[in-house]
Structures are given as structure tokens and as C-alpha cells.
Write a protein that holds these residues in place. Structure first.
Motif, PDB file in Angstrom:
ATOM      1  N   THR A  30       0.845  -1.189   0.000  1.00  0.00           N
ATOM      2  CA  THR A  30       0.000   0.000   0.000  1.00  0.00           C
ATOM      3  C   THR A  30       0.881   1.239   0.000  1.00  0.00           C
ATOM      4  OG1 THR A  30      -1.648  -1.220   1.273  1.00  0.00           O
ATOM      5  CG2 THR A  30      -1.887   1.171   1.196  1.00  0.00           C
ATOM      6  N   GLU A  31       0.567   2.166  -0.900  1.00  0.00           N
ATOM      7  CA  GLU A  31       1.304   3.422  -1.003  1.00  0.00           C
ATOM      8  C   GLU A  31       0.737   4.425   0.003  1.00  0.00           C
ATOM      9  OE1 GLU A  31       3.890   3.508  -2.924  1.00  0.00           O
ATOM     10  OE2 GLU A  31       3.476   1.618  -3.952  1.00  0.00           O
ATOM     11  N   GLU A  32       1.464   5.516   0.228  1.00  0.00           N
ATOM     12  CA  GLU A  32       1.023   6.548   1.169  1.00  0.00           C
ATOM     13  C   GLU A  32      -0.288   7.194   0.745  1.00  0.00           C
ATOM     14  OE1 GLU A  32       4.051   9.389   2.099  1.00  0.00           O
ATOM     15  OE2 GLU A  32       5.509   7.832   2.594  1.00  0.00           O
ATOM     16  N   ASP A  33      -0.541   7.242  -0.568  1.00  0.00           N
ATOM     17  CA  ASP A  33      -1.766   7.873  -1.058  1.00  0.00           C
ATOM     18  C   ASP A  33      -2.972   6.932  -1.015  1.00  0.00           C
ATOM     19  OD1 ASP A  33      -1.267   6.127  -3.129  1.00  0.00           O
ATOM     20  OD2 ASP A  33      -1.172   7.655  -4.696  1.00  0.00           O
ATOM     21  N   GLY A  34      -2.774   5.727  -0.486  1.00  0.00           N
ATOM     22  CA  GLY A  34      -3.876   4.777  -0.374  1.00  0.00           C
ATOM     23  C   GLY A  34      -3.960   3.798  -1.525  1.00  0.00           C
ATOM     24  N   SER A  35      -3.257   4.079  -2.608  1.00  0.00           N
ATOM     25  CA  SER A  35      -3.254   3.137  -3.729  1.00  0.00           C
ATOM     26  C   SER A  35      -2.410   1.919  -3.350  1.00  0.00           C
ATOM     27  CB  SER A  35      -2.697   3.799  -4.990  1.00  0.00           C
ATOM     28  OG  SER A  35      -1.341   4.145  -4.809  1.00  0.00           O
TER      29      SER A  35
END
Length: 120
Positions: free
Chosen positions: A42-47
Motif C-alpha cells: 500500500t502506497e502513502e496515497d492509499g493506492s
């Protein structure tokens, strides 16, 4: 190498990892197994994205693979037991770490006398 449809499949969900066990057929219509590990990131932007690793296991290797896998799993269980020791695999690992650290700091400072600047 194009893979044909799965003939028989099983899925093991294990936290952020998912393992896929698939029986497939070769062009000569012989069977082999693929074992795929899929791990979610999971990326910091939620993706999020998945990374996959695949093992191809052919019939001529089944016996040796199975024997070594059994030997390795038995070794681990006999030496370390079945309890999972690593806290890093727990979802709230960081929370517990900081809670324990704060508790330790509070306990350490509680042994000192609390003096305000005005008291000096």
C-alpha cells in the motif's frame, strides 16, 4: 511460456500475502504445479499494488521437493515451536512498540522527584 488454465487450484490467504497453488498442463498435456506468492503493498496515497513470485514445480521434482519441505518445516517447528515470535507481523506492531516505550519512560521518570522550575 504461455500458461494454460488452471486444472485444480487452492488459495491460502496469510495476512498481506496470498499463496496460489495451481495444477496446470504442459503442451504435451502433462501436469505441473505453480506456486505463486502475491504480496500487497500500500502506497502513502492509499493506492496499492501487488508483487508476485512464482515457482514452477514439475513431477520429476515432487518427491525431492516434498521431502525437503517436510524436513525444513519439521526443523523449524522442532527448534522454535509453532508460536510466531516476530511481532513485526502484527498489524499494530508500531502502536505496541510506542506504548511499551512510553510506559518504560514513564516508569523510569517516576522514580525521580518531580521538581518545577519555580521550586529551585
Amino acid at each position: 511460456m504461455l500458461e494454460k488454465e488452471e486444472i485444480f487450484s487452492k488459495v491460502l490467504r496469510a495476512g498481506r500475502r496470498t499463496y496460489f497453488f495451481d495444477v496446470r498442463a504442459t503442451k504435451a498435456d502433462d501436469y505441473y504445479i505453480t506456486i505463486t506468492e502475491s504480496k500487497k503493498f500500500t502506497e502513502e496515497d492509499g493506492s496499492f499494488h501487488f508483487k508476485k513470485h512464482k515457482i514452477y514445480l514439475y513431477k520429476e521434482d515432487f518427491a525431492a521437493f516434498s521431502e525437503i519441505l517436510e524436513e525444513m518445516t519439521s526443523y523449524v517447528l522442532n527448534h522454535k515451536g509453532e508460536e510466531v515470535i516476530s511481532e513485526r507481523h502484527q498489524k499494530d506492531f508500531k502502536k505496541e512498540f510506542y506504548t511499551e516505550k512510553a510506559t518504560a519512560e514513564t516508569t523510569a521518570t517516576a522514580s525521580f522527584t518531580d521538581i518545577d522550575f519555580d521550586d529551585i
